[in-house]
Design an enzyme around this catalytic site. Structure first.
Site, PDB file in Angstrom:
ATOM      1  N   CYS A   2      -2.158  39.894 -50.199  1.00 47.69           N
ATOM      2  CA  CYS A   2      -3.601  39.983 -50.001  1.00 47.69           C
ATOM      3  C   CYS A   2      -4.314  40.335 -51.317  1.00 47.69           C
ATOM      4  CB  CYS A   2      -3.928  40.965 -48.881  1.00 47.69           C
ATOM      5  SG  CYS A   2      -5.613  40.769 -48.237  1.00 47.69           S
ATOM      6  N   HIS A  36      -0.608  39.372 -44.145  1.00 48.66           N
ATOM      7  CA  HIS A  36      -0.116  40.716 -43.863  1.00 48.66           C
ATOM      8  C   HIS A  36       0.960  40.641 -42.780  1.00 48.66           C
ATOM      9  CE1 HIS A  36      -3.010  43.053 -46.167  1.00 48.66           C
ATOM     10  NE2 HIS A  36      -3.982  42.298 -45.704  1.00 48.66           N
TER      11      HIS A  36
END
Length: 509
Positions: free
Chosen positions: A333, A446
Site C-alpha cells: 500500500c 492488504h
C-alpha cells in the site's frame, strides 16, 4: 430487550479490546446473539467491510469472536491521525474530511454522537447482547465535555460498566482508585465492578490487593486475568508495537518491517510472525536494520511525511545498502507508493507540499486525489519474480484502502498481481508491480500474506536463497485465529466471576 456490558479502562492499552473479544466469544458459545460496539476509535489499523466502508480493526477481531461479519455499526466513528494534531474523521465508514483536534472536540464530536445513537438503535434491535468498549480513560476531565465513547454511551444506554486496569504496567491499584475518585457520582454508580488484567505469577499473592480494592472502592473485583502469551489476535493501534521486537529473535528467516512514524495496518504481518521459521521485527532506527533476508515497507496514513522520514532518518540509505547486498524489498500500500519515482499531491490531500520523490526502486508514479479506494478484493498472482523464483497463486483474498492512483512511468512493466473481483464485482485491475530482477515488488493488497499458500511460497523463496529446504504449508491462519478466540474465552471464563457478571447484566447487582 438487549443486555449490555461495557468495558472502560484506567488508560489506553489496558486490554479492553481483548477482554471484549473474550466476552463476545463466551456469549456466542452460550448461544447468545452478541455484537461488539465501540462508539469511537482512534487508530491507524483499519479494515474494509464487505460494503466498502472503513472501521477499526479491534471491532473486526471482536466481530470474528462473535461469529459475525464486521459492519460499521460496530464502530460508527473512526479517527485516523494524520499528524500535527489532525485526524481524518470517518463517520459510518466514510471520510468526512480532516479536522484538527480542536475542531473535532469543540465543534464536531457531539454532532458525531448522532451516528453513535443511530448505530446503537440498529444493534439493539438486531441483537440480544451488546459488548461495549470504551476508549482511554473516562476520567480525562479535559475531554469529558466532548466524550462520545465512555460515560456518555454508558449513560445513554444505562449500561453497567466494568473498569479495567493493567497490572503489568504497574500502578493498577492507584489507577483504579484514582479513576473512580475522578468520576461524578452518577458515573461511579454505573461502575459495577473492577477487573485487574495481565497478571503474571501466582494470583494468590494478589489477594491482599483485591481485599484492599473492594474495601477502598466498594466495588467487587470480578476477576484477575492472567497475562496470555502468543494470543495472535489483531492489535488496535501502534501502541502495541512497543511490545513487538526490534531485535532478531529465533527463526531461520529474518524479516524486517520498517516502523514508519505513521505506520498503518501492521496487522498485515501477523500471519508472518506466527510462522515458526520466521523472526519478524519492527525497525525504527537505520542502525537496527542490519542484514535482514527481506525488508517490508508497510502501509502509511501519511505517505509523503513518512517518505520524508525515510530520507531524513537515514533509513532510505540503509534500504539501498540492504538491496545492493541482495536482500529484496517489498512494499504494501503506502510502502508500494514509496517504492516509486514520485508521489504527487496537487490538491494537498495529505500534505502542504506538491509532492515528494520516492525511493525510485520501481518505475511508477502515484497521484493523490480526494477520493479513497475502499474495497474487499480477490485476485491472483501470476509469475511474480522473486529471488530467482516465480510466485503464482490463485484465489488471493484481501482488501484495499488507500488514497491515490498509481501509474507506470515507463512501458513494459511487470504487473503480476491482479484483482479479479472488487466489492463482489468482477474486474481486472492491476494491483502490483515488480522488477524483473526479482528484488523489488509492491502491491495495494492488504492481507496478501494471510493467504496460506502464497505466504509459504514467499517464505520458501527466502529459505532457498539461504540454502534451506522449503517447508510445506502447515498453517491455516484464519482457522488459527478462531482457535485463539476459543483459547482466550477459556482463560477469561476461568478467571472471571461469570455468575456475578450475569447478575450485573441482568440488573440484579
Amino acid at each position: 430487550m438487549a443486555e449490555y456490558i461495557m468495558l472502560q479502562g484506567t488508560s489506553s492499552h489496558v486490554g479492553k479490546s481483548v477482554l471484549a473479544a473474550a466476552l463476545c466469544r463466551i456469549f456466542l458459545q452460550e448461544g447468545k446473539s452478541v455484537v461488539p460496539f465501540k462508539a469511537q476509535n482512534m487508530a491507524l489499523n483499519s479494515y474494509v467491510t464487505a460494503d466498502g466502508r472503513e472501521m477499526g480493526r479491534a471491532q473486526v477481531a471482536q466481530a470474528e469472536a462473535a461469529g459475525l461479519e464486521p459492519a460499521v455499526d460496530m464502530n460508527p466513528v473512526l479517527l485516523k491521525p494524520t499528524g500535527n494534531s489532525c485526524s481524518q474523521v470517518i463517520i459510518d465508514g466514510l471520510s468526512v474530511g480532516n479536522m484538527s483536534a480542536k475542531e473535532y472536540h469543540n465543534g464536531y464530536a457531539l454532532e458525531a454522537f448522532s451516528a453513535v445513537q443511530n448505530a446503537l438503535s440498529r444493534l439493539t434491535k438486531a441483537y440480544d447482547t451488546l459488548v461495549i468498549e470504551g476508549a482511554g480513560s473516562p476520567a480525562e476531565v479535559n475531554l469529558k465535555p466532548y466524550d462520545i465513547v465512555n460515560m456518555r454511551v454508558a449513560k445513554y444506554l444505562h449500561a453497567p460498566v466494568l473498569l479495567v486496569a493493567d497490572v503489568d504496567r504497574g500502578g493498577s491499584l492507584a489507577a483504579l482508585v484514582g479513576t473512580l475518585a475522578l468520576l461524578e457520582e452518577d458515573e461511579r454508580d454505573l461502575v459495577k465492578g473492577l477487573i485487574v488484567n495481565k497478571f503474571r505469577g501466582d494470583v494468590s499473592l494478589f489477594a491482599p490487593a483485591v481485599d484492599f480494592l473492594e474495601k477502598k472502592t466498594g466495588k467487587p473485583v470480578l476477576g484477575v486475568i492472567p497475562y496470555i502469551e502468543n494470543l495472535n489476535i489483531d492489535d488496535e493501534d501502534s501502541v502495541s508495537l512497543e511490545d513487538k521486537p526490534a531485535d532478531r529473535q529465533e527463526g531461520d528467516l529474518d524479516i524486517a518491517v520498517i516502523r514508519l512514524p505513521k505506520i498503518s495496518n501492521f496487522t498485515d504481518f501477523d500471519s508472518l510472525q506466527g510462522e515458526g521459521d520466521v523472526s519478524l521485527r519492527y525497525v525504527r532506527e537505520a542502525a537496527e536494520l542490519g542484514r535482514p533476508d527481506v525488508v517490508i515497507l508497510p502501509g502509511s496514513k501519511n505517505t509523503i511525511e513518512d517518505m520524508a522520514w525515510l530520507r531524513d532518518s537515514g533509513m532510505a540509505s540503509a534500504l539501498y545498502r540492504v538491496l545492493s547486498a541482495g536482500a529484496p524489498v517489498v512494499g504494501i500500500c503506502g510502502g508500494y507508493q514509496m517504492l516509486g519515482r514520485y508521489i504527487y499531491d496537487p490538491d494537498h490531500t495529505e500534505s502542504s507540499t506538491e509532492g515528494i520523490g520516492g525511493l525510485d526502486l520501481l518505475p511508477i508514479e502515484t497521484t493523490f486525489t480526494a477520493g479513497k479506494t475502499l474495497a474487499q478484493v480477490k485476485g491472483e498472482c501470476c509469475g511474480l519474480p522473486f529471488l530467482g523464483q516465480a510466485l503464482s497463486a490463485e484465489g488471493l483474498e484481501g482488501y484495499e484502502i488507500h488514497m491515490g492512483h498509481t501509474a507506470d512511468a515507463e512501458a513494459g512493466l511487470l504487473h503480476p498481481i491482479v484483482v479479479t473481483e472488487r466489492s463482489q464485482q468482477a474486474c481486472h485491475v492491476v494491483h502490483g508491480t515488480a522488477r524483473r530482477d526479482g528484488l523489488v515488488w509492491g502491491t495495494y493488497m492488504h492481507g496478501i500474506f494471510d493467504n496460506d499458500a502464497f505466504r509459504r511460497d514467499f517464505l520458501n523463496c527466502l529459505r532457498q536463497q539461504k540454502g534451506l529446504q522449503p517447508l510445506a504449508v502447515r498453517r491455516n491462519f484464519r482457522a488459527e485465529k478462531q482457535k485463539s478466540y476459543d483459547r482466550l474465552a477459556a482463560v477469561v471464563r476461568a478467571h472471571l466471576n461469570m455468575d456475578m457478571l450475569r447478575r450485573i447484566m441482568a440488573g440484579r447487582d
